[in-house]
Write a protein that holds these residues in place. Sequence first.
Motif, mmCIF file in Angstrom:
data_model
loop_
_atom_site.group_PDB
_atom_site.id
_atom_site.type_symbol
_atom_site.label_atom_id
_atom_site.label_comp_id
_atom_site.label_asym_id
_atom_site.label_seq_id
_atom_site.Cartn_x
_atom_site.Cartn_y
_atom_site.Cartn_z
ATOM 1 N N UNK A 172 0.859 -1.243 -0.058
ATOM 2 C CA UNK A 172 -0.019 0.025 -0.045
ATOM 3 C C UNK A 172 0.799 1.516 -0.162
ATOM 4 N N UNK A 173 2.095 1.326 0.682
ATOM 5 C CA UNK A 173 2.875 2.454 0.787
ATOM 6 C C UNK A 173 3.407 2.796 -0.591
ATOM 7 N N UNK A 174 3.772 4.216 -0.786
ATOM 8 C CA UNK A 174 4.475 4.561 -1.899
ATOM 9 C C UNK A 174 5.799 5.294 -1.218
ATOM 10 N N UNK A 175 6.706 5.644 -2.179
ATOM 11 C CA UNK A 175 7.829 6.335 -1.577
ATOM 12 C C UNK A 175 7.745 7.552 -1.252
ATOM 13 N N UNK A 176 6.421 8.150 -1.656
ATOM 14 C CA UNK A 176 6.015 9.538 -1.216
ATOM 15 C C UNK A 176 5.616 9.489 0.251
ATOM 16 N N UNK A 177 5.586 8.444 0.921
ATOM 17 C CA UNK A 177 5.204 8.293 2.471
ATOM 18 C C UNK A 177 6.677 8.368 3.051
ATOM 19 N N UNK A 178 7.918 8.204 2.577
ATOM 20 C CA UNK A 178 9.239 8.258 3.180
ATOM 21 C C UNK A 178 9.396 9.815 3.719
ATOM 22 N N UNK A 179 9.656 9.895 5.017
ATOM 23 C CA UNK A 179 9.874 11.286 5.587
ATOM 24 C C UNK A 179 11.248 11.532 5.937
ATOM 25 N N UNK A 180 11.989 10.395 6.578
ATOM 26 C CA UNK A 180 13.232 10.760 7.056
ATOM 27 C C UNK A 180 14.205 9.472 6.582
ATOM 28 N N UNK A 181 15.308 9.940 6.108
ATOM 29 C CA UNK A 181 16.380 8.820 5.924
ATOM 30 C C UNK A 181 17.855 9.130 6.491
ATOM 31 N N UNK A 182 18.396 8.207 6.958
ATOM 32 C CA UNK A 182 19.885 8.286 7.561
ATOM 33 C C UNK A 182 20.684 7.529 6.879
#
Lengths: 442, 442
Positions: free
Chosen positions: B397-407
């Motif tokens: 269901x998720x898409x990359x548009x739901x990625x909020x933070x990356x370390x």
Amino acid sequence: MNPLTEIDTLLEARWIIPVEPAKTVLNNHAIAIDNGIIKDILPISEAHSQFQARQTIILNDHALIPGLINLHTHAAMSLMRGLADDLPLMDWLNNHIWPTEAQHVNTTFVTDGTLLACAEMIKGGITCFNDMYFFPEASAEATLKAGMRAAIGMIVIDFPTVYASDPDDYLAKGLALRDQYHPHPLLTFCFAPHAPYTVSDKAFTSILTYAEQIDAPIHIHIHEIEDEINRSIETNGIRPIERLHQLGLLGPNLIAVHMVHLTDYEIKLIHQQGCSVAHCPSSNLKLASGLAPIASLLNQGVNIGIGTDSAASNNRLDMFEEMRLTALLAKAVSGQANTLPAHQALEMATLNGAKALGLGETTGSLTIGKAADITAIDFSDLNLSPCYDPISHLVYAAGREQVSHVWVNGRILLQDKKLTTLDTFELINRAAYWHERIDVAK
Amino acid sequence: MNPLTEIDTLLEARWIIPVEPAKTVLNNHAIAIDNGIIKDILPISEAHSQFQARQTIILNDHALIPGLINLHTHAAMSLMRGLADDLPLMDWLNNHIWPTEAQHVNTTFVTDGTLLACAEMIKGGITCFNDMYFFPEASAEATLKAGMRAAIGMIVIDFPTVYASDPDDYLAKGLALRDQYHPHPLLTFCFAPHAPYTVSDKAFTSILTYAEQIDAPIHIHIHEIEDEINRSIETNGIRPIERLHQLGLLGPNLIAVHMVHLTDYEIKLIHQQGCSVAHCPSSNLKLASGLAPIASLLNQGVNIGIGTDSAASNNRLDMFEEMRLTALLAKAVSGQANTLPAHQALEMATLNGAKALGLGETTGSLTIGKAADITAIDFSDLNLSPCYDPISHLVYAAGREQVSHVWVNGRILLQDKKLTTLDTFELINRAAYWHERIDVAK
């Protein structure tokens, strides 16, 4: 000098992709909208000398396309998104979906689920959907609250549910609902016999009689999995499509959903009879139903639209995903990379869906005289840079997250990615309420 | 009472999905990060009595997962996104991609293209990628500017390009670059012979010698299309995998990309030799290469990671898309809906990719002692409501548009959906510059 024509809205865009004529990309054009109707499509440079708009919206980085048409869904099932995954169709239906429905589905469920689905669809650029579910009176109301266009299914299934007791009861309820609304600027109605394996010959015959009387489409799941076909051969001695043919159901009113397993004869028959197909690629993959012979159907000239199916078997109501997957899968299945190019996928997701629903004169392309059902996609995201061909990007690179504005019948439902008719906070709260009820019951 | 341990960062999240152990979902847990390393993973309620963090980030609606690993790409080709679509592999390469590369590719092109790709990948939750392209010195610099982890390809191809004149020249340049960086906390290096049909036995033999000396992976396109196999039989009398086997190339260091057309013998051989596979579903579909036998490879126990391939054949560098497609396609191809469940797709997109790159001890799971390569996904979007199972949602269901933070290595590269190391405006301007040059030349 001629006086300016007063209109409601002028949309000025970097690109307009009207779908009709095919492959066309109009640079720096505007759409004039008045009273919900597309009045004109013309170069921006000419628009201001012809129209006096009460409102002008400038979309410098955007493409305008016809609103996407979701040709098959069960909107209310959004409340069962991800409830049961990685299961084959019959296990999923018999042991998960149908028991949950038996326990929980009522008008409130359908209202809440349909509103949630409408919100997701609007945010993803969908303006019209073809629905099949219980308590369609609740779906119809939710659709109107959201401001969308829909073909509401008058569902028929042989077994009793909380909604209706027998096929006659389903039909009577569906037809009463249709009579309550007909005619309506946003709502139309389809007969929705669930599937050959859940509907008797007698019920099909009644449906056919009514469908001919009121000239409404018939929306049915058919040839989804091999087992369905084998069981029909055991029970009826013939394959489901042949059974519908003998009953007289095949015709331009038929919207045949799935159509994964087809013989050459059936592909020809479907074309000869003028039926439309609703292709649901994610759902067909996820339930391991198979790979539909889309290239063969297209080569034969069959009208094919695209559907998401429900959020319980997809699990996104995302026509960008389905458009992309339709184009990609058809290439791999046919073995030809030039099969189903981008512009054809866009046409399937818009105009072909409208034609299947009998709405080809109303929506499905950006055409003067049609309803202003319009989706704007923002191309300023770096994921769409560079852009050699906006139609390619729409199908292969863009996602629903790039949809910025949506209009249905000239009314704005999404403005700068914000819903105008629905309250996100309330929708999520209602989803949480159902989540808790369903989880406890599991 | 014990004194508090000082750490750099504490991440508090609704869910942590560490991938190792498989299927685990930790509710209301925290990750303690110090000096780029995961120091601890523990309930939020316990974290404050153990750690004194210089910075605490509260992610109440989020899932933390290991950063996604893109096991096959040509990052710089982002500048050719959508340049030529709906074409078969050899037409696409010979008549579009290779001529454009011959005319335009230089270090500036590779810098600009790789930076654009890194921006897209970071926004999509990817922390590490396995690259193959010309001028890898520019790719390496761009990767470090972005702050990502990468395995940089030491490309080898028989024909001369603006980058190098012959296989020895390619190898010498690649190895010099590797020596310049090795060891490095973010960069590792793979030998990258392009494909069996573009690399001679002599060059393969040199590569094998060096690969054994420095224990580096070998990254190669193989068995992508039928024609590649047929031509090998004509030229060498054997299929490409058998040729590599006879040359001694098959082994735990081999990352075999595509692997669409395989016999049962080859599947067994690949497993026996301990090779890894990089599965690129979108690219295989788009170029009509075919449907890779992923379920058969998994049943045999082969380590399979997932790659996007380049933005010229995908056209998204989107591991959410590839993860979903991997799970969905495997079900349809195997005919079993329980094939490749969601948690396995997530493992393929993270841990399996790390293992293929020889980075299994460094990244690929949220494990104490590994680098803090972490992606946060915001589940507050209505498209993810309700949520019965966060792992299902991540894949289906998720898409990359739901990625909020990356370390990456504890450094934040994406904060509330904003890039911290790269300038979006500048990237888009550079893409527009190359678009104009390439379009004029077409």
